[in-house]
Design an enzyme around this catalytic site. Structure first.
Site, PDB file in Angstrom:
ATOM      1  N   THR A 166       0.834  -1.206   0.000  1.00  0.00           N
ATOM      2  CA  THR A 166       0.000   0.000   0.000  1.00  0.00           C
ATOM      3  C   THR A 166       0.865   1.253   0.000  1.00  0.00           C
ATOM      4  OG1 THR A 166      -1.776  -1.171   1.148  1.00  0.00           O
ATOM      5  CG2 THR A 166      -1.840   1.239   1.220  1.00  0.00           C
ATOM      6  N   CYS A 167       1.969   1.207   0.721  1.00  0.00           N
ATOM      7  CA  CYS A 167       2.877   2.353   0.795  1.00  0.00           C
ATOM      8  C   CYS A 167       3.448   2.684  -0.584  1.00  0.00           C
ATOM      9  CB  CYS A 167       4.009   2.064   1.774  1.00  0.00           C
ATOM     10  SG  CYS A 167       3.445   1.586   3.429  1.00  0.00           S
TER      11      CYS A 167
END
Length: 173
Positions: free
Chosen positions: A53-54
């Site tokens: 997600t980062c």
């Protein structure tokens, strides 16, 4: 929690051609005051460089909207993670992030003092930052967006309020 960001020294690496060689970088201590004093700053913190997600959404969202944030008076945008300077640099290179400044909190000092250090041993990550974003003016925290469910070894990775869209909506008020 105090309305002021904690006072810490970050261990960073900066390019310095005087160093020479294939890796012309040197260590440079950067203090909280260096980052925040007299500035309007957006900082977002995430669990780790190179994580899904980062890498797919969080950092790319801030990078893509950097100019919009600056148009709203933001001087700098920082991405903080409990990772070392080498990892943060390579991650930025891999993603082509050159507007957002990478801020390595390798020892987790800033994150711990912010009350955002969590265990992610269930993923083999050790201690990491809980996901959040904040608006800081001259060292004073004006607004924080902390993902819900903060806990050690959280089985999920909430990403609902620390995104760039939430920050832009807040700054546009």
């Amino acid at each position: 929690m105090s309305n002021l960001v904690p006072q810490v020294t970050f261990k960073t690496r900066v390019r310095d051609e005087a160093v020479g060689g294939e890796n012309p970088f040197r260590w440079q201590d950067v203090t909280t005051d260096d980052i925040f004093a007299g500035k309007n700053v957006v900082i977002f913190s995430l669990p780790g460089a190179f994580t899904p997600t980062c890498s797919s959404t969080h950092l790319p969202g801030y990078e893509a909207n950097f100019d919009k944030l600056q148009a709203l008076g933001v001087d700098d945008v920082y991405c903080l993670s409990v990772n070392d300077a080498f990892t943060m640099y390579q991650w930025a290179q891999r993603l082509g992030a050159d507007k957002v400044k990478m801020l390595p909190d390798g020892n987790g000092d800033f994150t711990r003092l912010m009350g955002m250090l969590v265990k992610k041993e269930n993923l083999g990550f050790g201690d990491r930052s809980w996901r959040y974003s904040m608006h800081v003016v001259d060292g004073e925290i004006k607004q924080m967006f902390v993902e819900p469910g903060k806990m050690d070894n959280c089985p999920t990775d909430p990403f609902e309020v620390s995104d760039v869209d939430t920050m832009l909506a807040y700054l546009n008020k």
